[in-house]
Design an enzyme around this catalytic site. Structure first.
Site, short mmCIF file in Angstrom:
data_model
loop_
_atom_site.label_atom_id
_atom_site.label_comp_id
_atom_site.label_asym_id
_atom_site.label_seq_id
_atom_site.Cartn_x
_atom_site.Cartn_y
_atom_site.Cartn_z
N CYS A 62 0.81 -1.20 0.00
CA CYS A 62 0.00 0.00 0.00
C CYS A 62 0.85 1.26 0.00
CB CYS A 62 -0.98 0.03 1.18
SG CYS A 62 -0.29 -0.40 2.76
N GLY A 111 0.15 0.00 -4.88
CA GLY A 111 -1.09 -0.73 -4.64
C GLY A 111 -2.07 -0.49 -5.76
N ASN A 170 0.24 1.87 6.06
CA ASN A 170 1.18 1.10 5.24
C ASN A 170 2.00 0.24 6.18
OD1 ASN A 170 4.24 1.95 3.43
ND2 ASN A 170 3.00 0.10 3.32
N GLY A 171 1.90 -1.07 6.04
CA GLY A 171 2.67 -1.97 6.89
C GLY A 171 1.87 -3.19 7.27
N TYR A 202 13.57 -2.32 -5.10
CA TYR A 202 12.47 -2.49 -6.03
C TYR A 202 11.24 -1.64 -5.76
CZ TYR A 202 8.61 -4.70 -8.58
OH TYR A 202 7.51 -4.91 -9.38
#
Length: 485
Positions: free
Chosen positions: A16, A42, A117-118, A257
């Site tokens: 996300c 996302g 996020n996580g 990445y």
């Protein structure tokens, strides 16, 4: 049915991206633009919540930001000078609108919206305890646990309730929360997931990556520091440190990445780091060849670095079409193989008769590398050497990254020689873990206190994994899949 390109399927995926702004006249429109820049983080769903000083307004939808938030009527339905948004990617967990963020709840202190996020590594244990105490969950997302912890905290002020909730959770999180008292942004004590702060005129912005600040014309101020909680209220910024100081461990794969190459992560240019990784790869693993060819698009910066360091010419031996969306075709190996060529095709005139070096960012299941090597041989390459700009991925991630179960990670089942034989390459080599750290400006990986979270390579997880430890091995991955954001 082939719904996504096979070259893209065999990648680790960040699950996300988040963006929030406080103090802007067109807050929701700015959030929509910021989410466009974070779409790579996302692509399953997106949502925006705004606050107009009295009421909260939310629009959430499955699919990309474009098509869902590029209509005037939707943006007009999200009024207010404060807004936050979220783009979501999940694995085999439930794909449903109820899991799309930001999540919102009416608490005793007023409305509360959160974008996360996580991944919370003790969410299942916390959820069981909360349900026993009477909490009723409306989603299967681990993020909802935060809302219930805030709602049930016995502390008096909302800020203290929020800090109390944070001190009960384990794992990785960058959060943007909206309340009637102001916007809250925070990063876990180890800083595993990224979060940056910017300014646009008088507005304060938080985002997963600096590229989202660039898109809206904002000035980058700094990264939110690991363990820092920032409260923005009426244009004033308050920095709070609710946790004891620990050595940070930001995710190293952001540099390899996840992040866009035009982003700055923890003070470093992602593009420059990836070139440096490619150069280190050339130093550690040289080979006699005619051309260096990137696997598009993520392998391009590392391939440039490899070519510059080795003196071997860089060429675009695989051409990617950016004008092909999802392709809906019937199954069948022959037709599926033809579908591959809709998006990627070998530059045959360049490759025929050449010894080539293919540079990619990682090998996960190995299916991508197998297809690419086959494509190069069919195009007439006399030798195909594969070079990977990260160490072998041997372990699953439990911090907000879509990783296959360990049994499906090629490097967890085979050594490098066996992997080389599996993908039918002439040679295969990875950058070393110390080489990766050198590319990031470190002398090497510190054995006692590593500078990054590199658990996907080393198995050295920086936090406890309560929910994983409580499960039988055969149940662990399925549980993880249900908790993705």
């Amino acid at each position: 049915m082939l719904t996504t390109h096979p070259f893209d399927d065999d990648k680790l995926r960040e699950e996300c991206g988040i963006f929030g702004i406080s103090g802007a006249e067109t807050a929701s429109a700015m959030v929509a633009l910021g989410l466009h820049a974070l779409q790579h983080r996302g692509q399953e769903a997106a949502g925006i919540t705004s606050f107009d000083g009295r009421d909260f307004h939310t629009h959430r939808a499955m699919g990309h930001v474009a098509g869902n938030f590029d209509r005037d009527d939707i943006i007009r339905g999200l009024p207010g000078s404060t807004a936050c948004g979220h783009v979501r990617y999940s694995t085999t967990g439930e794909t449903a609108l109820r899991n799309v963020q930001p999540l919102y709840a009416d608490l005793a202190s007023g409305g509360f919206a959160v974008a996360h996020n996580g991944n919370i590594s003790n969410a299942m244990k916390l959820k069981r305890n909360l349900v026993r105490r009477g909490s009723i969950f409306q989603s299967t997302s681990d993020t909802e646990t935060i809302i219930h912890l805030v709602a049930t905290s016995t502390y008096r002020t909302l800020l203290d309730k929020f800090i109390d909730a944070l001190k009960q959770i384990e794992g990785a999180y960058s959060l943007i929360c909206m309340t009637p008292e102001g916007m809250l942004a925070c990063r876990d004590p180890l800083g595993i997931r990224p979060l940056v702060m910017g300014r646009l005129d008088k507005a304060i912005i938080f985002a997963s990556e600096t590229v989202a600040l660039d898109v809206v014309g904002a000035e980058y101020i700094r990264s939110v520091e690991p363990g820092e909680l920032i409260l923005v209220r009426e244009g004033e910024i308050q920095s709070i440190r609710p946790f004891g100081a620990v050595a940070p461990r930001p995710c190293i794969f952001e540099h390899v990445y996840f992040s866009r190459p035009d982003s700055i992560v923890d003070g470093s240019s992602v593009y420059s780091v990836r070139k440096a990784i490619g150069a280190q790869l050339a130093i550690e693993n040289p080979v006699d060849a005619d051309l260096v060819i990137p696997v598009p698009d993520s392998g391009v910066p590392a391939a440039i670095g490899y070519a510059q360091e080795s003196g071997i010419p860089f060429e675009l031996g695989i051409i990617r079409s950016h004008y092909v969306g999802r392709t809906f075709i019937q199954p069948g190996d022959k037709v599926r193989h033809l579908g591959v060529k809709l998006k990627h095709n070998a530059n045959r005139a360049l490759i025929t008769g050449k010894k080539i070096i293919l540079v990619d960012d990682s090998i996960v299941r190995g299916t991508t590398s197998l297809k690419i090597v086959q494509m190069m041989r069919e195009a007439g390459a006399t030798e195909v050497h594969m070079r990977i700009a990260s160490p072998p991925t041997r372990h699953s991630c439990f911090y907000g990254v879509d990783t296959p179960e360990r049994a499906k990670l090629l490097a967890a089942q085979m050594n490098v020689a066996q992997m080389c034989e599996y993908i039918h390459a002439d040679t295969l080599a990875f950058v070393s873990i110390d080489g990766l750290y050198r590319a990031l400006g470190e002398a090497k990986r510190a054995d006692i206190h590593p500078q990054y979270c590199d658990a996907c390579f080393t198995g050295d997880y920086p936090t406890t994994l309560t929910d994983q430890d409580d499960l039988a091995p055969e149940d662990q991955f399925s549980m993880l899949a249900e908790r993705v954001n």
